[in-house]
Design an enzyme around this catalytic site. Sequence first.
Site, mmCIF file in Angstrom:
data_model
loop_
_atom_site.group_PDB
_atom_site.id
_atom_site.type_symbol
_atom_site.label_atom_id
_atom_site.label_comp_id
_atom_site.label_asym_id
_atom_site.label_seq_id
_atom_site.Cartn_x
_atom_site.Cartn_y
_atom_site.Cartn_z
ATOM 1 C CB SER A 274 -0.967 -0.042 1.184
ATOM 2 O OG SER A 274 -1.992 0.906 1.047
ATOM 3 C CG ASP B 11 -6.836 -3.128 -3.164
ATOM 4 O OD1 ASP B 11 -7.481 -2.307 -2.486
ATOM 5 O OD2 ASP B 11 -5.606 -3.278 -3.055
ATOM 6 C CG HIS C 89 -5.608 -2.572 0.409
ATOM 7 N ND1 HIS C 89 -4.846 -2.241 -0.687
ATOM 8 C CD2 HIS C 89 -5.090 -1.867 1.459
ATOM 9 C CE1 HIS C 89 -3.908 -1.374 -0.334
ATOM 10 N NE2 HIS C 89 -4.040 -1.136 0.964
#
Length: 273
Positions: A95, A224, A253
Amino acid sequence: MPYITTDDGTEIFYKDWGSGQPVVFSHGWPLSSDAWDVEMKLAADNGFRAIAHDRRGHGRSTPTWYGNDMDTYAADLDALVRALDLRDIILVGHSTGGGEVVRFAARHGVGRVAKIATAGAVPPIMVKSETNPEGTPIEAFDAIRDAVLADRSQFFQDLSAQFFGTNRPGSTISQGQRDQFWRLGMQAGFAAVYDCVKQFSETDFTEDLRKIDVPMFIAHGGDDQIVPIAAAAEKSIKLVKDGTLKVYEGAPHGIAGSYQQELDKDLLEFWKS
């Protein structure tokens, strides 16, 4: 506990497990190095030196008011790498951490970085614009900032559903996983939590990706809900020189459950290749 001190006096906490070729992990927002514990053990158990830090303002690092920006995050990682004199590094970022390792590699890592792996990473740029129509509207990030100001604790509890995909039919992610997301998020400094929203959403990593000339494994969940794949991995793979993209169908995610098991197998194979 081990810390390094940066030039501006910020103390950066880090973990250092095992020995061998270094695998350096960078966590997502608003978490800490604890989010990588399973993968760190995997690396250390397989002959690698696993290192992960708490980004400034997160976890056990100094809750800074200043420096909560991507350039400083990358500089902090460089300070850690130089303090430990790490070479032949394998970088792993999730991320926001994916953005951090990409910027570090492009600006500081020449001659030190051997490989890069990212999962659900924010590059090239998240926010929607005329040149990035697949991106997320700025209003969504404004709503995150508003929610952080209004009731950060409840917001993190709610966000964990999207993060791990527990709002999808058939999810097997436990309440404990969601609680851990909340716990790590609440350990982060308030200024860093707020400021980092702009950094992960509006930072443009396009030129950083173009500079990367080492093998890069780009992993992304097909479902995601936090970093949509169309504006992220599907664009990043076109910018790097030596990249491999793997889409984990139906995966969220957050790295957990069956997605984590499959990803970890692929990460280990990539580290050893």
